[in-house]
Design a protein around this motif. Structure first.
Motif, PDB file in Angstrom:
ATOM      1  N   LEU A  75       0.824  -1.197   0.000  1.00 49.85           N
ATOM      2  CA  LEU A  75       0.000   0.000   0.000  1.00 49.85           C
ATOM      3  C   LEU A  75       0.864   1.255   0.000  1.00 49.85           C
ATOM      4  O   LEU A  75       0.561   2.236  -0.679  1.00 49.85           O
ATOM      5  N   THR A  76       1.954   1.227   0.771  1.00 49.91           N
ATOM      6  CA  THR A  76       2.857   2.370   0.823  1.00 49.91           C
ATOM      7  C   THR A  76       3.519   2.600  -0.521  1.00 49.91           C
ATOM      8  O   THR A  76       3.601   3.727  -1.014  1.00 49.91           O
ATOM      9  N   LEU A  82       1.619   6.552  -7.011  1.00 49.56           N
ATOM     10  CA  LEU A  82       0.527   7.420  -7.458  1.00 49.56           C
ATOM     11  C   LEU A  82       0.900   8.895  -7.314  1.00 49.56           C
ATOM     12  O   LEU A  82       0.531   9.719  -8.154  1.00 49.56           O
ATOM     13  N   LYS A  83       1.646   9.238  -6.257  1.00 51.39           N
ATOM     14  CA  LYS A  83       2.076  10.625  -6.066  1.00 51.39           C
ATOM     15  C   LYS A  83       3.023  11.051  -7.182  1.00 51.39           C
ATOM     16  O   LYS A  83       2.950  12.170  -7.684  1.00 51.39           O
ATOM     17  N   GLN A  84       3.921  10.141  -7.574  1.00 52.59           N
ATOM     18  CA  GLN A  84       4.847  10.443  -8.669  1.00 52.59           C
ATOM     19  C   GLN A  84       4.086  10.649  -9.982  1.00 52.59           C
ATOM     20  O   GLN A  84       4.406  11.541 -10.772  1.00 52.59           O
ATOM     21  N   GLU A  85       3.061   9.836 -10.208  1.00 48.92           N
ATOM     22  CA  GLU A  85       2.329   9.885 -11.471  1.00 48.92           C
ATOM     23  C   GLU A  85       1.478  11.140 -11.618  1.00 48.92           C
ATOM     24  O   GLU A  85       1.039  11.454 -12.727  1.00 48.92           O
ATOM     25  N   GLU A  86       1.247  11.867 -10.528  1.00 45.97           N
ATOM     26  CA  GLU A  86       0.474  13.097 -10.609  1.00 45.97           C
ATOM     27  C   GLU A  86       1.163  14.129 -11.511  1.00 45.97           C
ATOM     28  O   GLU A  86       0.509  14.986 -12.105  1.00 45.97           O
ATOM     29  N   ALA A 205      -5.291   2.016  -9.752  1.00 53.78           N
ATOM     30  CA  ALA A 205      -4.154   2.647 -10.431  1.00 53.78           C
ATOM     31  C   ALA A 205      -4.227   4.169 -10.353  1.00 53.78           C
ATOM     32  O   ALA A 205      -3.381   4.858 -10.888  1.00 53.78           O
ATOM     33  N   LYS A 206      -5.254   4.678  -9.663  1.00 53.14           N
ATOM     34  CA  LYS A 206      -5.394   6.134  -9.548  1.00 53.14           C
ATOM     35  C   LYS A 206      -5.953   6.484  -8.193  1.00 53.14           C
ATOM     36  O   LYS A 206      -6.817   5.766  -7.687  1.00 53.14           O
TER      37      LYS A 206
END
Length: 206
Positions: A75-76, A82-86, A205-206
């Motif tokens: 989960l971590t 997900l933070k990087q993909e923003e 994935a989001k």
């Protein structure tokens, strides 16, 4: 081998187990040897077949603490990804698809941006090569186009499957495209928003 049940989809009769070796193994309900249905958190003992699927699955016991400790790193890691993909742009999404870990990855999930940017990338390559070939008259460019198509086939298929996983559909649904009319539901699934719930292919994935 021992592991824990991560998820089970009763409608698809499929589930996912996280093995103690760090790998994830899908399974079908026919391999479940208990009378109770599989549920998240059950600690199980199982074998692995030649297709890397879990077989002959027996429950050892359920332990919520064990599950929470086992899932916490996943989960971590997913949250950090997900933070990087923003902040991802066009080429970031393309590179994600062709990186070694995703080149033939048919087990995870892919959001809409990842799938459609990669499709756009392939389209742009075809257009550019077509324009250059038309202006220069170099027939050998068609050979280059074929080589590129072959090189991108597997990552394209892999991200297609991961996109279906992200809307809680098995990758095998790709086969309905051969019915022609099946292209319609496939297109609808491909443009759908990420399913916000975890499923047997991982976290959203989001």
């Amino acid at each position: 081998m021992k592991g824990i049940v991560l998820s089970y989809n009763e409608s698809l009769k499929e589930g996912l187990i996280s093995g103690n070796d760090g790998n994830r193994y899908s399974f079908f309900n026919t391999e479940w040897k208990e009378s109770e249905l599989p549920s998240r958190g059950q600690q199980v003992d199982f074998t692995v077949n030649a297709l890397d699927q879990a077989t002959s699955i027996y429950v050892i016991h359920s332990s919520n603490n064990f599950v929470n400790q086992s899932l916490e790193p996943d989960l971590t890691q997913n949250h950090e990804q997900l933070k990087q993909e923003e902040n991802y742009g066009f080429f970031d999404w393309v590179m994600k698809c062709i990186k070694l870990e995703n080149y033939v990855n048919f087990t995870g999930r892919a959001r809409r941006a990842e799938y459609w940017y990669f499709q756009l990338f392939q389209l742009l390559i075809s257009v550019v090569i077509g324009i250059i070939a038309g202006l220069s008259g170099i027939d050998k460019l068609s050979i280059l186009a074929n080589i590129i198509s072959v090189a991108l086939f597997l990552p394209s298929l892999a991200v297609y499957v991961r996109r279906l996983h992200d809307v809680n559909r098995s990758g095998w649904w790709i086969l309905i495209s051969f019915t022609i009319i099946g292209i319609i539901p496939l297109f609808i699934w491909l443009i759908r928003e990420t399913d916000p719930k975890p499923n047997q292919w991982g976290s959203p994935a989001k």
